[in-house]
Write an enzyme that holds these catalytic residues in place. Structure first.
Site, PDB file in Angstrom:
ATOM      1  N   TYR A  65       4.363   7.382  -7.315  1.00  0.00           N
ATOM      2  CA  TYR A  65       3.309   6.364  -7.333  1.00  0.00           C
ATOM      3  C   TYR A  65       2.332   6.566  -6.172  1.00  0.00           C
ATOM      4  O   TYR A  65       1.192   6.121  -6.221  1.00  0.00           O
ATOM      5  CB  TYR A  65       3.916   4.962  -7.205  1.00  0.00           C
ATOM      6  CG  TYR A  65       4.528   4.395  -8.473  1.00  0.00           C
ATOM      7  CD1 TYR A  65       4.737   5.170  -9.604  1.00  0.00           C
ATOM      8  CD2 TYR A  65       4.906   3.050  -8.522  1.00  0.00           C
ATOM      9  CE1 TYR A  65       5.312   4.633 -10.744  1.00  0.00           C
ATOM     10  CE2 TYR A  65       5.476   2.501  -9.653  1.00  0.00           C
ATOM     11  CZ  TYR A  65       5.682   3.289 -10.768  1.00  0.00           C
ATOM     12  OH  TYR A  65       6.249   2.757 -11.887  1.00  0.00           O
ATOM     13  N   GLY A  66       2.809   7.187  -5.100  1.00  0.00           N
ATOM     14  CA  GLY A  66       2.028   7.279  -3.868  1.00  0.00           C
ATOM     15  C   GLY A  66       0.692   7.983  -4.000  1.00  0.00           C
ATOM     16  O   GLY A  66      -0.193   7.800  -3.170  1.00  0.00           O
TER      17      GLY A  66
ATOM     18  N   CYS B  53      10.241  -0.292  -4.048  1.00  0.00           N
ATOM     19  CA  CYS B  53       9.266   0.777  -3.883  1.00  0.00           C
ATOM     20  C   CYS B  53       8.211   0.294  -2.894  1.00  0.00           C
ATOM     21  O   CYS B  53       7.560  -0.732  -3.147  1.00  0.00           O
ATOM     22  CB  CYS B  53       8.630   1.094  -5.237  1.00  0.00           C
ATOM     23  SG  CYS B  53       7.258   2.267  -5.188  1.00  0.00           S
ATOM     24  N   ASN B  54       8.051   0.995  -1.784  1.00  0.00           N
ATOM     25  CA  ASN B  54       7.046   0.599  -0.791  1.00  0.00           C
ATOM     26  C   ASN B  54       5.637   0.623  -1.361  1.00  0.00           C
ATOM     27  O   ASN B  54       4.842  -0.281  -1.117  1.00  0.00           O
ATOM     28  CB  ASN B  54       7.110   1.546   0.416  1.00  0.00           C
ATOM     29  CG  ASN B  54       8.297   1.293   1.312  1.00  0.00           C
ATOM     30  OD1 ASN B  54       8.217   0.550   2.266  1.00  0.00           O
ATOM     31  ND2 ASN B  54       9.409   1.923   0.997  1.00  0.00           N
ATOM     32  N   THR B  55       5.320   1.673  -2.122  1.00  0.00           N
ATOM     33  CA  THR B  55       3.969   1.814  -2.665  1.00  0.00           C
ATOM     34  C   THR B  55       3.644   0.672  -3.618  1.00  0.00           C
ATOM     35  O   THR B  55       2.552   0.090  -3.567  1.00  0.00           O
ATOM     36  CB  THR B  55       3.819   3.168  -3.383  1.00  0.00           C
ATOM     37  OG1 THR B  55       4.133   4.220  -2.460  1.00  0.00           O
ATOM     38  CG2 THR B  55       2.409   3.362  -3.893  1.00  0.00           C
TER      39      THR B  55
ATOM     40  N   CYS C  11       9.283   4.734   2.602  1.00  0.00           N
ATOM     41  CA  CYS C  11       9.412   5.001   1.161  1.00  0.00           C
ATOM     42  C   CYS C  11      10.891   4.904   0.827  1.00  0.00           C
ATOM     43  O   CYS C  11      11.723   5.450   1.556  1.00  0.00           O
ATOM     44  CB  CYS C  11       8.873   6.392   0.821  1.00  0.00           C
ATOM     45  SG  CYS C  11       9.206   6.923  -0.874  1.00  0.00           S
TER      46      CYS C  11
ATOM     47  N   GLU D  34      13.056  13.831  -6.488  1.00  0.00           N
ATOM     48  CA  GLU D  34      13.200  13.570  -7.928  1.00  0.00           C
ATOM     49  C   GLU D  34      13.786  14.775  -8.673  1.00  0.00           C
ATOM     50  O   GLU D  34      14.414  14.619  -9.706  1.00  0.00           O
ATOM     51  CB  GLU D  34      11.843  13.199  -8.536  1.00  0.00           C
ATOM     52  CG  GLU D  34      11.332  11.814  -8.168  1.00  0.00           C
ATOM     53  CD  GLU D  34      12.086  10.685  -8.866  1.00  0.00           C
ATOM     54  OE1 GLU D  34      12.462  10.847 -10.045  1.00  0.00           O
ATOM     55  OE2 GLU D  34      12.310   9.643  -8.208  1.00  0.00           O
TER      56      GLU D  34
ATOM     57  N   HIS E 137      12.594   6.373  -1.270  1.00  0.00           N
ATOM     58  CA  HIS E 137      13.216   7.683  -1.518  1.00  0.00           C
ATOM     59  C   HIS E 137      13.746   8.307  -0.227  1.00  0.00           C
ATOM     60  O   HIS E 137      14.720   9.060  -0.243  1.00  0.00           O
ATOM     61  CB  HIS E 137      12.199   8.668  -2.123  1.00  0.00           C
ATOM     62  CG  HIS E 137      11.941   8.499  -3.582  1.00  0.00           C
ATOM     63  ND1 HIS E 137      11.209   7.445  -4.096  1.00  0.00           N
ATOM     64  CD2 HIS E 137      12.286   9.268  -4.661  1.00  0.00           C
ATOM     65  CE1 HIS E 137      11.110   7.580  -5.413  1.00  0.00           C
ATOM     66  NE2 HIS E 137      11.758   8.669  -5.784  1.00  0.00           N
TER      67      HIS E 137
ATOM     68  N   ASP F 261      11.618   1.026  -9.376  1.00  0.00           N
ATOM     69  CA  ASP F 261      11.016   1.964  -8.436  1.00  0.00           C
ATOM     70  C   ASP F 261      10.289   3.035  -9.237  1.00  0.00           C
ATOM     71  O   ASP F 261      10.500   3.169 -10.446  1.00  0.00           O
ATOM     72  CB  ASP F 261      12.097   2.610  -7.547  1.00  0.00           C
ATOM     73  CG  ASP F 261      11.521   3.623  -6.560  1.00  0.00           C
ATOM     74  OD1 ASP F 261      10.455   3.349  -5.994  1.00  0.00           O
ATOM     75  OD2 ASP F 261      12.135   4.686  -6.363  1.00  0.00           O
ATOM     76  N   SER F 262       9.465   3.802  -8.543  1.00  0.00           N
ATOM     77  CA  SER F 262       8.768   4.912  -9.189  1.00  0.00           C
ATOM     78  C   SER F 262       9.736   5.997  -9.647  1.00  0.00           C
ATOM     79  O   SER F 262       9.346   6.912 -10.359  1.00  0.00           O
ATOM     80  CB  SER F 262       7.758   5.525  -8.213  1.00  0.00           C
ATOM     81  OG  SER F 262       8.433   6.055  -7.086  1.00  0.00           O
TER      82      SER F 262
END
Length: 258
Positions: free
Chosen positions: A42-43, A73-75, A182, A150, A184, A10-11
């Protein structure tokens, strides 16, 4: 049976929400998780940057001899999974916003989606939205939510104010489902529930991703039935937030540049 690990990336720390669902469903599986927190979020990045980072993450996990890779990670999924599947000979599991169950079950015919700019602007996301034209879909980019998560600021005043700004217009337009787009964002559910009326249901993709991971492992005879698993987490940033979100004595967190 294969004792090779399930790989996830993931990001940053958000994909651990997906990892938790996978570990709950497949408790004997070894896992290796990569948190690319130094490059989060990443978005806000271009499609090319997202593909490059996703390939870098994939190659890191392949070096660890994983048997499957979950793009947690969706992005990264919506922008890069097509390229990953064409380039690498390993099964990939992606994560996309759960628009379909929300659209099918909505009584008000109005649903909200909170996601990153990279996900909402992706071709894959656009196609998913287009396939549900009978439902009003309110899209909202969650600007600055990922950096706050984060940095361990999930319950901060700044987070609450941002969520009110993003969610109140959806409430006013009578949504009855909120889709979290997302990985997160599941960590925000307690705060989101304080803002949303109780009748609005929140949907994320974690459980569905875990079930799909199990299905693909079964199809390829790669499931582990009984062993004490190793749970390894790599991060290229300070691991304090990662450790606090995992809250697991079994997790081994390794900080290194990659």
């Amino acid at each position: 049976m294969s004792t090779q690990a399930i790989g996830l990336f993931d990001s940053g720390v958000g994909g651990t929400s997906i990892w938790k669902e996978i570990h709950k469903l497949l408790p004997y599986e070894n896992t290796i998780y990569l948190a690319d927190s130094a490059n989060a979020p990443y978005g806000q990045k271009s499609k090319e940057e997202i593909i490059h980072l996703s390939e870098k993450n994939t190659e890191f996990l392949l070096e660890k001899n994983v048997k499957i890779i979950v793009v947690a990670c969706n992005t990264a999924t919506t922008n890069a999974i097509k390229e990953l599947r064409s380039k690498y000979q390993i099964p990939f599991i992606g994560i996309e916003p759960a628009i379909k169950p929300a659209a099918l079950n909505s009584q008000t015919q109005t649903i909200g989606i909170l996601a990153t700019k990279g996900t909402i602007n992706s071709e894959l996301f656009s196609k998913a939205v287009q396939s549900h034209k009978n439902v009003k879909i309110i899209e909202q980019i969650g600007h600055n939510l990922v950096p706050l998560i984060e940095n361990g600021m999930i319950e901060s005043a700044e987070m609450r104010e941002l969520l009110k700004i993003y969610l109140n217009p959806m409430i006013e337009q009578n949504i009855d489902y909120l889709v979290l787009g997302c990985s997160h964002y599941p960590y925000l559910i307690p705060v989101i529930k304080e803002i949303l009326p109780t009748h609005i249901q929140i949907i994320d993709s974690g459980e569905a991703v875990a079930k799909q991971t199990r299905n693909v492992l079964e199809q390829n005879n790669l499931l582990v039935s009984d062993q004490k698993p190793t749970l390894t987490f790599y991060t290229n940033k300070n691991g304090i937030v990662l450790k606090s979100l995992l809250n697991s004595s079994e997790a081994v967190i390794i900080e290194q540049n990659f």
